[in-house]
Scaffold this motif. Structure first.
Motif, PDB file in Angstrom:
ATOM      1  N   ILE A 220      31.826  46.630  39.705  1.00 30.02           N
ATOM      2  CA  ILE A 220      30.753  45.629  40.264  1.00 30.02           C
ATOM      3  C   ILE A 220      30.845  45.446  41.736  1.00 30.02           C
ATOM      4  O   ILE A 220      29.878  45.447  42.423  1.00 30.02           O
ATOM      5  CB  ILE A 220      30.869  44.169  39.453  1.00 30.02           C
ATOM      6  N   VAL A 221      31.989  45.552  42.416  1.00 32.54           N
ATOM      7  CA  VAL A 221      32.243  45.515  43.825  1.00 32.54           C
ATOM      8  C   VAL A 221      32.762  46.735  44.508  1.00 32.54           C
ATOM      9  O   VAL A 221      33.017  46.624  45.665  1.00 32.54           O
ATOM     10  CB  VAL A 221      33.127  44.252  44.064  1.00 32.54           C
ATOM     11  N   GLY A 222      32.326  47.903  44.090  1.00 33.79           N
ATOM     12  CA  GLY A 222      32.895  49.059  44.496  1.00 33.79           C
ATOM     13  C   GLY A 222      34.206  48.890  45.013  1.00 33.79           C
ATOM     14  O   GLY A 222      35.038  48.896  44.099  1.00 33.79           O
ATOM     15  N   PHE A 223      34.458  49.078  46.198  1.00 34.25           N
ATOM     16  CA  PHE A 223      35.827  48.953  46.773  1.00 34.25           C
ATOM     17  C   PHE A 223      35.898  47.979  47.504  1.00 34.25           C
ATOM     18  O   PHE A 223      36.947  47.787  48.435  1.00 34.25           O
ATOM     19  CB  PHE A 223      36.361  50.280  47.621  1.00 34.25           C
TER      20      PHE A 223
ATOM     21  N   LYS B  23      38.203  55.031  51.717  1.00 30.01           N
ATOM     22  CA  LYS B  23      38.270  53.556  50.854  1.00 30.01           C
ATOM     23  C   LYS B  23      39.652  52.679  51.085  1.00 30.01           C
ATOM     24  O   LYS B  23      39.464  51.558  50.688  1.00 30.01           O
ATOM     25  CB  LYS B  23      37.673  53.755  49.461  1.00 30.01           C
ATOM     26  N   LYS B  24      40.645  53.442  51.055  1.00 30.42           N
ATOM     27  CA  LYS B  24      41.834  52.778  50.645  1.00 30.42           C
ATOM     28  C   LYS B  24      42.207  51.756  52.048  1.00 30.42           C
ATOM     29  O   LYS B  24      42.660  50.727  51.889  1.00 30.42           O
ATOM     30  CB  LYS B  24      43.114  53.455  50.334  1.00 30.42           C
ATOM     31  N   GLN B  25      41.597  52.058  53.214  1.00 33.69           N
ATOM     32  CA  GLN B  25      41.963  51.334  54.251  1.00 33.69           C
ATOM     33  C   GLN B  25      41.683  49.706  54.389  1.00 33.69           C
ATOM     34  O   GLN B  25      42.300  48.878  54.861  1.00 33.69           O
ATOM     35  CB  GLN B  25      41.362  52.015  55.661  1.00 33.69           C
ATOM     36  N   PHE B  26      40.282  49.613  53.709  1.00 33.92           N
ATOM     37  CA  PHE B  26      40.044  48.211  53.776  1.00 33.92           C
ATOM     38  C   PHE B  26      40.755  47.497  52.590  1.00 33.92           C
ATOM     39  O   PHE B  26      41.381  46.273  52.877  1.00 33.92           O
ATOM     40  CB  PHE B  26      38.461  48.329  53.348  1.00 33.92           C
ATOM     41  N   LEU B  27      41.282  48.164  51.537  1.00 34.31           N
ATOM     42  CA  LEU B  27      41.785  47.480  50.415  1.00 34.31           C
ATOM     43  C   LEU B  27      43.402  47.129  51.039  1.00 34.31           C
ATOM     44  O   LEU B  27      43.911  46.193  50.569  1.00 34.31           O
ATOM     45  CB  LEU B  27      41.956  48.520  49.374  1.00 34.31           C
ATOM     46  N   GLU B  28      43.837  48.030  51.831  1.00 38.07           N
ATOM     47  CA  GLU B  28      45.311  47.784  52.369  1.00 38.07           C
ATOM     48  C   GLU B  28      45.414  46.457  53.065  1.00 38.07           C
ATOM     49  O   GLU B  28      46.391  45.985  53.345  1.00 38.07           O
ATOM     50  CB  GLU B  28      45.646  49.045  53.268  1.00 38.07           C
ATOM     51  N   THR B  29      44.209  46.065  53.691  1.00 35.87           N
ATOM     52  CA  THR B  29      44.308  44.885  54.661  1.00 35.87           C
ATOM     53  C   THR B  29      44.158  43.471  53.686  1.00 35.87           C
ATOM     54  O   THR B  29      44.353  42.423  54.242  1.00 35.87           O
ATOM     55  CB  THR B  29      43.080  44.846  55.524  1.00 35.87           C
ATOM     56  N   LEU B  30      43.671  43.672  52.617  1.00 38.83           N
ATOM     57  CA  LEU B  30      43.485  42.560  51.569  1.00 38.83           C
ATOM     58  C   LEU B  30      44.695  41.789  51.012  1.00 38.83           C
ATOM     59  O   LEU B  30      45.785  42.477  50.743  1.00 38.83           O
ATOM     60  CB  LEU B  30      42.813  42.927  50.341  1.00 38.83           C
ATOM     61  N   LYS B  31      44.623  40.199  51.318  1.00 40.42           N
ATOM     62  CA  LYS B  31      45.867  39.697  50.786  1.00 40.42           C
ATOM     63  C   LYS B  31      45.579  39.238  49.443  1.00 40.42           C
ATOM     64  O   LYS B  31      45.605  37.946  49.129  1.00 40.42           O
ATOM     65  CB  LYS B  31      46.120  38.494  51.872  1.00 40.42           C
ATOM     66  N   THR B  32      45.202  40.046  48.616  1.00 41.60           N
ATOM     67  CA  THR B  32      45.157  39.489  47.147  1.00 41.60           C
ATOM     68  C   THR B  32      45.433  40.921  46.542  1.00 41.60           C
ATOM     69  O   THR B  32      45.570  41.806  46.857  1.00 41.60           O
ATOM     70  CB  THR B  32      43.957  38.916  46.806  1.00 41.60           C
TER      71      THR B  32
END
Ligand code: DHB
Length: 304
Positions: free
Chosen positions: A23-26, A85-94
């Protein structure tokens, strides 16, 4: 500890609400709409070994109270996931849950090995239930022997929390659930979409380019609740429930049926802020019922 916090194995979720795969891609676009760090977690679109362009259009059809889709697992593939794609996910605090899909067991194992060293994600969700691809996908999730093979082979190479996403398109979902549990799954995510088809009566042709697709949305909610209740009675591992959740009351219903966490999917298209709106409502519910934690309602449907 917050009243909505919940723990599955070693992983702590600040609340039980996750954004469902596909639903929200990455996550990059969705972060413009909500503060992703307020949800319990985000599940990526399923990653395959090679990039997939997806199925021919039309890929989405609206149905009464639901949505029929045949995306065909469009995704950038493992390599571009790692480089782009992983770079943005790495910054997420969830919590980040990476979903993977394969045409063969070897595909699943190769992707798992490649992402295993990444430490920003806490859970691996194996999609053995995509209805829209010719090879692999749902075939794994419909056959207990293939379910056993794919889950045990991934378990052997992964120390991550392992969630297996089940298809509801089987006669006995409890059987598949038990097989996945015995093969080493840490939790079960269900339900994926129900297989469906729609025909244009003027042209006489199927409305989807792929002919068949997966049905989601409120139309499937009572079907999903029943599958979750079946699985809750069949296994001892936690359940991550989904299938047509549209409001905070639906989340409570899924939890009463046995889900410890939930994922919201199609409803995000109509109401992207639903997860954020639901959080204070769930807190009020817990307080109003005199409970210490939302977790206390899991599986507590009262059957006289
Ligand atoms: C797709 C994958 C799924 O797992 C699903 O439930 C529906 C659609 C897809 O990409 O086609």
């Amino acid at each position: 500890m917050s009243i909505l916090e919940t723990k599955l194995g070693p992983v702590i979720f600040r609340n039980p609400i996750l954004l469902a795969s596909g639903i929200v891609g990455f996550g990059e676009e969705y972060r413009e709409l909500i503060d992703l760090e307020r949800v319990g977690g985000i599940v990526t679109k399923s990653i395959s070994l090679l990039p997939r362009p997806g199925n021919k259009p039309p890929r989405i059809v609206e149905t009464p109270c639901g949505m029929l889709n045949s995306i065909g697992l469009e995704n950038p593939g493992l390599e571009r996931f790692l480089t782009e794609k992983k770079q943005f996910l790495e910054t997420l605090k969830t919590n980040v849950v990476i979903s993977i899909a394969g045409s063969s067991i070897e595909d699943y194992v190769e992707i798992t090995r490649a992402i295993e060293p990444l430490d920003f994600f806490s859970v691996l969700e194996i999609n053995i239930s995509c209805p829209n691809v010719r090879e692999g996908g749902i075939l794994f999730g419909k056959d207990p022997h293939l379910t056993e093979s794919v889950v045990s082979r991934i378990r052997a190479v992964s120390g991550k929390e392992l969630w297996v996403k089940l298809t509801p398109n089987v006669t006995d979902i409890g059987l598949i659930a038990r097989v996945a549990e015995e093969a080493g799954a840490d939790a079960l995510a269900l339900v994926n979409t129900f297989e469906g088809m729609a025909i244009d009566i003027n042209t006489g042709k199927p409305k989807l380019g792929n002919v068949i697709g997966g049905l989601s949305g409120p139309a499937i909610k009572p079907l999903a609740i029943k599958k979750i209740w079946d699985v809750y009675q069949a296994v001892n591992i936690p359940i991550v429930g989904m299938g047509g959740i549209c409001c905070w009351q639906d989340i409570v219903e899924f939890m009463l049926a046995g889900a410890q966490l939930v994922q919201i999917g199609s409803a995000l298209f109509a109401n992207p802020k639903l997860p954020i709106i639901a959080i204070p409502k769930l807190e009020e519910f817990v307080v109003g019922k005199g409970l210490n934690s939302l977790n206390e309602i899991v599986g507590k449907v009262i059957i006289d």
